[in-house]
Design a protein around this motif. Structure first.
Motif, PDB file in Angstrom:
ATOM      1  N   MET A 216       0.786  -1.367   0.008  1.00  0.00           N
ATOM      2  CA  MET A 216       0.052  -0.086   0.032  1.00  0.00           C
ATOM      3  C   MET A 216       0.768   1.408  -0.139  1.00  0.00           C
ATOM      4  N   ASP A 217       1.884   1.359   0.604  1.00  0.00           N
ATOM      5  CA  ASP A 217       2.724   2.423   0.639  1.00  0.00           C
ATOM      6  C   ASP A 217       3.492   2.772  -0.827  1.00  0.00           C
ATOM      7  N   ASP A 218       3.624   1.489  -1.425  1.00  0.00           N
ATOM      8  CA  ASP A 218       4.023   2.061  -2.976  1.00  0.00           C
ATOM      9  C   ASP A 218       2.982   2.444  -3.812  1.00  0.00           C
ATOM     10  N   TYR A 219       1.890   1.780  -3.592  1.00  0.00           N
ATOM     11  CA  TYR A 219       0.499   2.397  -4.328  1.00  0.00           C
ATOM     12  C   TYR A 219       0.028   3.678  -4.308  1.00  0.00           C
ATOM     13  N   ALA A 220       0.157   4.148  -2.758  1.00  0.00           N
ATOM     14  CA  ALA A 220      -0.194   5.264  -2.489  1.00  0.00           C
ATOM     15  C   ALA A 220       0.705   6.569  -3.158  1.00  0.00           C
ATOM     16  N   ARG A 221       2.019   5.975  -2.895  1.00  0.00           N
ATOM     17  CA  ARG A 221       3.215   6.885  -3.491  1.00  0.00           C
ATOM     18  C   ARG A 221       3.129   7.221  -5.116  1.00  0.00           C
ATOM     19  N   GLN A 222       2.766   6.139  -5.656  1.00  0.00           N
ATOM     20  CA  GLN A 222       2.550   6.167  -7.160  1.00  0.00           C
ATOM     21  C   GLN A 222       1.363   6.987  -7.794  1.00  0.00           C
ATOM     22  N   GLN A 223       0.077   6.641  -7.004  1.00  0.00           N
ATOM     23  CA  GLN A 223      -0.936   7.372  -7.078  1.00  0.00           C
ATOM     24  C   GLN A 223      -0.996   8.903  -6.560  1.00  0.00           C
ATOM     25  N   GLY A 224      -0.206   9.058  -5.842  1.00  0.00           N
ATOM     26  CA  GLY A 224      -0.054  10.677  -5.367  1.00  0.00           C
ATOM     27  C   GLY A 224      -1.423  10.972  -4.593  1.00  0.00           C
ATOM     28  N   ALA A 245       2.072  -0.890   4.889  1.00  0.00           N
ATOM     29  CA  ALA A 245       1.375   0.693   4.702  1.00  0.00           C
ATOM     30  C   ALA A 245       1.849   1.345   5.889  1.00  0.00           C
ATOM     31  N   ARG A 246       2.792   0.956   6.719  1.00  0.00           N
ATOM     32  CA  ARG A 246       3.480   1.747   7.795  1.00  0.00           C
ATOM     33  C   ARG A 246       3.709   3.240   7.519  1.00  0.00           C
ATOM     34  N   GLU A 247       4.193   3.520   6.404  1.00  0.00           N
ATOM     35  CA  GLU A 247       4.451   4.839   6.086  1.00  0.00           C
ATOM     36  C   GLU A 247       3.098   5.672   5.751  1.00  0.00           C
ATOM     37  N   PRO A 275      -0.073  -9.685  16.710  1.00  0.00           N
ATOM     38  CA  PRO A 275       0.698  -8.686  15.978  1.00  0.00           C
ATOM     39  C   PRO A 275      -0.124  -7.439  15.081  1.00  0.00           C
ATOM     40  N   LEU A 276      -1.278  -8.015  14.602  1.00  0.00           N
ATOM     41  CA  LEU A 276      -2.211  -7.016  13.892  1.00  0.00           C
ATOM     42  C   LEU A 276      -2.309  -5.778  14.802  1.00  0.00           C
ATOM     43  N   CYS A 277      -3.037  -6.216  15.761  1.00  0.00           N
ATOM     44  CA  CYS A 277      -3.424  -5.145  16.945  1.00  0.00           C
ATOM     45  C   CYS A 277      -2.296  -4.245  17.470  1.00  0.00           C
ATOM     46  N   SER A 278      -1.069  -4.989  17.805  1.00  0.00           N
ATOM     47  CA  SER A 278      -0.106  -4.202  18.234  1.00  0.00           C
ATOM     48  C   SER A 278       0.614  -3.398  17.226  1.00  0.00           C
ATOM     49  N   LEU A 279       0.645  -3.447  16.099  1.00  0.00           N
ATOM     50  CA  LEU A 279       1.217  -2.546  15.057  1.00  0.00           C
ATOM     51  C   LEU A 279       0.396  -1.429  15.072  1.00  0.00           C
ATOM     52  N   LEU A 280      -0.917  -1.512  14.953  1.00  0.00           N
ATOM     53  CA  LEU A 280      -1.908  -0.388  15.018  1.00  0.00           C
ATOM     54  C   LEU A 280      -1.789   0.291  16.439  1.00  0.00           C
TER      55      LEU A 280
END
Length: 362
Positions: A216-224, A245-247, A275-280
């Motif tokens: 998702m980070d790459d995709y959002a960056r590419q889409q702007g 999607a951390r960024e 791990p899922l909840c900890s990340l968020l």
């Protein structure tokens, strides 16, 4: 010891069920007869004495036997949204069996309400992993149309992605992008689906078949584009997708609706320590379980019930449910929401009311 008699062509018994299966599929090839049989079965649900989920254990299997995987249907919602769909899994079956000819939603009424509620004040686009035939993505796209926002759908199943595009076109939507790809921690990995239709999970493709992954980070960056809402229902790939999607999560602070299932997540030590909840949580999010029914059921006037992370009743066989993570806890303090504790996120009409029914009942 008495020998078991050999079966002959005149034996009336159908020990492996194949004759019955063939007979049901033959009946189902007549659309008018099939519709009459389905209507009769729907009407019979309340009259069947059965200690368990009548839809899943009695009526559903009979209706499933009438169909082939290639059978298609179309339904129109109360707001005019049109959906065409293949008869596969209980999503299609329960939608087909809706109480109303023109229902309010397709699948998971409270999650649908939640997504539409979160769409009201969006400050960015919507990113949907596991968009399927658009059961919720199409409704969100309609809700945000005309506001300069887009819905970016990821659906690696080519047949469902094709049906998704058809539903986008049927509803004249111009703010939806369809990506036949899977969300993952890294872009460019080659994966395939293992399992049937909506139950399939992503595994590494060793022979070059399958589809590419996208972070998702790459995709959002590419889409702007700024992302305001993420929805994930990707059969165990949710953690990897959010790791990619951390960024985006740190920068845009989107709300996140995601599935958490015991098949893929060990919650023995509580949801907070997964791990899922900890990340968020580490990113400053507040996380709740969403109470919903894994089916189609009208629940008009029912607020969206949320269970705090440390107050979720988790007992029972392996099961899954949706979660909500918001960057600002105030977002879920309005009249659209109700906070409850010590209850299951699984709404089950046939189970203990104080644990598995919404407050006030169905």
């Amino acid at each position: 010891m008495t020998a078991t008699p050999a079966l002959t062509s005149n034996d009336p018994r159908d020990l492996d069920g194949k004759r019955l299966q063939n007979a049901m599929q033959t009946l189902g090839r007549d659309p008018a007869l099939r519709a009459r049989l389905i209507a009769l079965l729907r009407e019979s649900e309340d009259r069947i004495a059965f200690d368990g989920p009548v839809r899943d254990e009695v009526v559903g299997p009979i209706i499933d036997a009438l169909h082939l995987e290639s059978d298609e249907y179309e339904k129109v919602l109360a707001d005019g949204t049109r959906f065409q769909f293949l008869y596969r899994t209980k999503i299609a079956r329960d939608f087909l069996l809706s109480e109303s000819e023109h229902p309010s939603h397709v699948w998971e009424p409270q999650t649908t309400k939640l997504l539409l509620e979160l769409s009201r004040d969006l400050q960015g686009d919507v990113l949907v992993g596991g968009a399927y035939f658009g059961d919720q993505a199409v409704l969100v796209a309609r809700a945000i149309a005309g506001r300069g926002l887009k819905v970016h759908c990821f659906e690696p199943n080519p047949q469902q992605a094709q049906m998704l595009q058809r539903n986008i076109d049927l509803n004249h939507l111009t703010n939806v992008a369809v990506n036949v790809a899977g969300l993952w921690s890294r872009s460019g990995e080659r994966m395939r689906l293992d399992g049937f239709d909506s139950f399939a999970n992503m595994v590494t493709a060793q022979d070059g078949s399958g589809f590419d992954t996208v972070a998702m980070d790459d995709y959002a960056r590419q889409q702007g584009r700024r992302i305001g809402l993420i929805q994930l229902d990707i059969e165990g790939a949710e953690l990897s997708a959010l790791q990619g999607a951390r960024e985006l999560l740190a920068r845009d602070k989107p709300s996140v609706v995601f599935e958490l299932h015991r098949t893929y997540v060990d919650w023995t030590h509580g949801l907070r320590n997964t791990p899922l909840c900890s990340l968020l949580l580490d990113l400053g999010y507040t996380v709740h379980a969403v109470r919903d029914i894994n089916s189609h059921r009208e629940m008009p006037g029912q607020p969206i019930e949320l269970v705090p992370l440390d107050a979720v009743y988790l007992e029972g066989p392996p099961h899954g449910f949706n979660m909500l993570a918001v960057p600002d806890a105030a977002r879920v303090q309005g009249s659209a929401f109700r906070m409850v504790e010590g209850v299951s996120p699984k709404l089950l009409p046939h189970k203990t009311p104080h644990l598995h029914h919404p407050v006030g009942g169905f």
